[in-house]
Scaffold this motif. Structure first.
Motif, PDB file in Angstrom:
ATOM      1  N   TRP A 128       7.409  -1.031   1.628  1.00  0.00           N
ATOM      2  CA  TRP A 128       8.482  -1.135   0.634  1.00  0.00           C
ATOM      3  C   TRP A 128       7.934  -1.109  -0.787  1.00  0.00           C
ATOM      4  O   TRP A 128       8.420  -0.381  -1.641  1.00  0.00           O
ATOM      5  N   GLN A 129       6.864  -1.908  -1.023  1.00  0.00           N
ATOM      6  CA  GLN A 129       6.403  -2.114  -2.401  1.00  0.00           C
ATOM      7  C   GLN A 129       4.909  -1.848  -2.613  1.00  0.00           C
ATOM      8  O   GLN A 129       4.434  -1.982  -3.731  1.00  0.00           O
ATOM      9  N   ARG A 133       3.739   2.723   0.507  1.00  0.00           N
ATOM     10  CA  ARG A 133       4.970   3.255  -0.072  1.00  0.00           C
ATOM     11  C   ARG A 133       4.881   4.778  -0.163  1.00  0.00           C
ATOM     12  O   ARG A 133       3.860   5.334  -0.574  1.00  0.00           O
ATOM     13  N   PRO A 323      12.008   2.606   0.176  1.00  0.00           N
ATOM     14  CA  PRO A 323      11.430   2.788  -1.170  1.00  0.00           C
ATOM     15  C   PRO A 323      12.332   3.641  -2.037  1.00  0.00           C
ATOM     16  O   PRO A 323      13.105   4.441  -1.553  1.00  0.00           O
TER      17      PRO A 323
END
Length: 323
Positions: A128-129, A133, A323
């Motif tokens: 996600w981060q 990503r 994302p």
């Protein structure tokens, strides 16, 4: 940490391990709005451990932004059983098939609760981060006291039926190797975890400097200074990790392997031999291009990931782990 008030929905995240229980409110950008921490009373009974969890939750519930919370995500040391909502962490003997999901749900007034293993949570966070990503197919690993992991395939987190998929630490890479506490032999974890790197170095005659504990970090310092035994311990760990990554790449086709956890802090002492060994094990055309990169999120990965995994499994509106 954001000082300002949250906008939009929040997920309460719990990161449960053998030494600490952390909690946070996480917003849709992956920011932690507030954080609470308690030591894990790992040697005590199950209810005492639960009390530490409810203390963390009570601290979060006292924050003005709590009403925006729409779900709770839990990432726990394993094994976990997401099907039955229970946890049996190896390093928390008081919890065996402990009904954590229902107890947490009671403590937060019936909000939906999603449980996953800590390796899957870290993977959700990095996808996600963090370092995974933008990749649709990734293996993310935590190399610390144990070796855990998780998979992203086809753009989606793959927790598996019980929340333990991607547990690379218990792939056997040495057929007649040492007995692992899990019951198998020659597991990646039995060779590559922090304590096993230290054990290997001590067995080869390495000694830490006076007053320094015999940890993987101390072995890494010695390896950087050119100590042959220390370098060999890291080389062997890197070989085990490379074999596990190559097996995974061959089985499911991944583009990247993200390596986090305390042992990854060794830097090039780990990553240089890891990339070298991987080039020898991952040889088929579709497995040969796997990139190996360090994780980005550090100690907050468990909390960010518990929220991301919950958002994905509960399909939360307005809170996305894409994302």
């Amino acid at each position: 940490m954001h000082p300002h008030g949250a906008t939009g929905p929040l997920v309460a995240a719990l990161d449960i391990g053998g030494t600490k229980i952390a909690g946070a409110l996480v917003d849709a950008e992956g920011q932690l709005l507030t954080k609470a921490l308690r030591p894990t009373p790992a040697t005590e009974d199950g209810e005492s451990v639960l009390r530490a969890v409810t203390d963390v939750l009570d601290e979060l519930r006292a924050v003005p932004q709590w009403p925006a919370t729409i779900a709770v995500g839990i990432g726990s040391a394993g094994p976990v059983d997401a099907l039955h909502g229970t946890v049996s962490p190896v390093n928390v003997p008081g919890w065996r098939e402990f009904p954590l999901v229902s107890r947490v749900s009671q403590a937060v007034g019936g909000l939906p609760v999603a449980l996953t293993g800590d390796g899957v949570a870290m993977t959700a966070a990095e996808h996600w981060q963090g370092a995974a990503r933008g990749y649709d197919n990734a293996l993310c690993m935590v190399v610390s006291t144990g070796v855990g992991g998780g998979l992203v395939l086809g753009g989606a987190l793959v927790p598996g039926p019980t929340g333990n998929a991607g547990h690379i630490g218990h792939i056997s890479v040495d057929l007649d190797g040492d007995l692992c506490p899990c019951g198998s032999r020659g597991c990646v974890e039995r060779i590559a975890s922090g304590p096993n790197i230290a054990r290997s170095a001590l067995g080869g005659g390495w000694q830490p400097p006076a007053g320094v504990a015999a940890t993987a970090a101390a072995v890494a310092d010695a390896a950087r200074a050119g100590d042959r035994v220390a370098l060999a311990a890291f080389d062997r760990a890197a070989q085990a990790l490379a074999a596990g990554i190559a097996a995974t790449a061959t089985l499911v086709e991944i583009q990247v392997a993200v390596v986090g956890g305390g042992v990854a802090n060794a830097g090039p002492v780990l990553f240089d031999p890891l990339r070298e060994h991987l080039s020898r094990y991952a040889t088929l055309s579709f497995a040969a291009g796997v990139e190996v990169v360090p994780a980005k999120l550090g100690t907050d990965a468990g909390l960010v990931g518990a929220a991301a995994a919950a958002a994905e499994s509960l399909r939360l509106e307005g809170f996305t782990s894409a994302p």
